[in-house]
Design a protein around this motif. Sequence first.
Motif, PDB file in Angstrom:
ATOM      1  N   ARG A 291       0.824  -1.219   0.000  1.00  0.00           N
ATOM      2  CA  ARG A 291       0.000   0.000   0.000  1.00  0.00           C
ATOM      3  C   ARG A 291       0.853   1.261   0.000  1.00  0.00           C
ATOM      4  NH1 ARG A 291      -3.095  -3.513   3.302  1.00  0.00           N
ATOM      5  NH2 ARG A 291      -2.359  -2.558   5.217  1.00  0.00           N
ATOM      6  N   LEU A 292       2.029   1.235   0.641  1.00  0.00           N
ATOM      7  CA  LEU A 292       2.919   2.401   0.601  1.00  0.00           C
ATOM      8  C   LEU A 292       3.396   2.660  -0.828  1.00  0.00           C
ATOM      9  CD1 LEU A 292       4.549   4.657   1.930  1.00  0.00           C
ATOM     10  CD2 LEU A 292       6.360   2.975   2.360  1.00  0.00           C
ATOM     11  N   GLY A 293       3.808   1.625  -1.524  1.00  0.00           N
ATOM     12  CA  GLY A 293       4.243   1.784  -2.915  1.00  0.00           C
ATOM     13  C   GLY A 293       3.137   2.322  -3.801  1.00  0.00           C
ATOM     14  N   MET A 294       1.909   1.841  -3.579  1.00  0.00           N
ATOM     15  CA  MET A 294       0.779   2.332  -4.369  1.00  0.00           C
ATOM     16  C   MET A 294       0.470   3.791  -4.015  1.00  0.00           C
ATOM     17  SD  MET A 294       0.295  -0.093  -6.394  1.00  0.00           S
ATOM     18  CE  MET A 294      -0.752   1.033  -7.256  1.00  0.00           C
ATOM     19  N   ALA A 295       0.567   4.140  -2.732  1.00  0.00           N
ATOM     20  CA  ALA A 295       0.298   5.522  -2.320  1.00  0.00           C
ATOM     21  C   ALA A 295       1.292   6.485  -2.962  1.00  0.00           C
ATOM     22  CB  ALA A 295       0.353   5.638  -0.795  1.00  0.00           C
ATOM     23  N   VAL A 296       2.569   6.100  -3.001  1.00  0.00           N
ATOM     24  CA  VAL A 296       3.598   6.933  -3.636  1.00  0.00           C
ATOM     25  C   VAL A 296       3.291   7.075  -5.130  1.00  0.00           C
ATOM     26  CG1 VAL A 296       6.045   6.981  -4.307  1.00  0.00           C
ATOM     27  CG2 VAL A 296       5.409   6.470  -1.939  1.00  0.00           C
ATOM     28  N   THR A 297       3.011   5.957  -5.794  1.00  0.00           N
ATOM     29  CA  THR A 297       2.720   5.967  -7.230  1.00  0.00           C
ATOM     30  C   THR A 297       1.490   6.818  -7.535  1.00  0.00           C
ATOM     31  OG1 THR A 297       3.685   3.770  -7.463  1.00  0.00           O
ATOM     32  CG2 THR A 297       2.200   4.502  -9.223  1.00  0.00           C
ATOM     33  N   ASP A 298       0.419   6.603  -6.781  1.00  0.00           N
ATOM     34  CA  ASP A 298      -0.819   7.359  -7.013  1.00  0.00           C
ATOM     35  C   ASP A 298      -0.617   8.856  -6.780  1.00  0.00           C
ATOM     36  OD1 ASP A 298      -2.094   4.961  -7.615  1.00  0.00           O
ATOM     37  OD2 ASP A 298      -3.085   4.799  -5.654  1.00  0.00           O
TER      38      ASP A 298
END
Length: 162
Positions: free
Chosen positions: A52-59
């Motif tokens: 979820r951290l990786g997705m939050a950064v990407t988003d």
Amino acid sequence: YVRIADAATARLVDELASYAVPDRDGAHSVPVVAAPDPLARARTCYDHFAGRLGMAVTDAMGRRGLLRTEGVFELTEDGRAWCAAAGVALTGHGRRPPASSCLDWTERRRHLGGLAGARLCARALEEQWVVRPAGGGRGLEVTAAGERAFEDLLGITPEAWR
């Protein structure tokens, strides 16, 4: 069982696999892989953020116009300037692209890889915005300093990865 020859081959397999998922950028209501909550929350994928951290950064990078995520991932000019201002160096490391996508095995969406993803993760580890738990491994824990840094740099709060 098989073994992937090297990191470049692994990135190629991940990139190809991301195209095999129908509607690969859409949110999926049921995760394909169940993972222990700490790993689903924040971990490394090779040398960049995932979960979820990786997705939050990407988003967040996509929303701010720093990263194009349609088709091939690509940093915008604003994204390159943001990297420079954030201390994320995009020079060196051979032919590695500044940005690439990688399929997240818990979120079933693509997250930021490439040089930008690796160098942002390395900076976060150096600054102790994230730390590895006592047992080591790929899991990450976001520190209080990391919560402030991610909010200052990208406008994301802990709710995005918890």
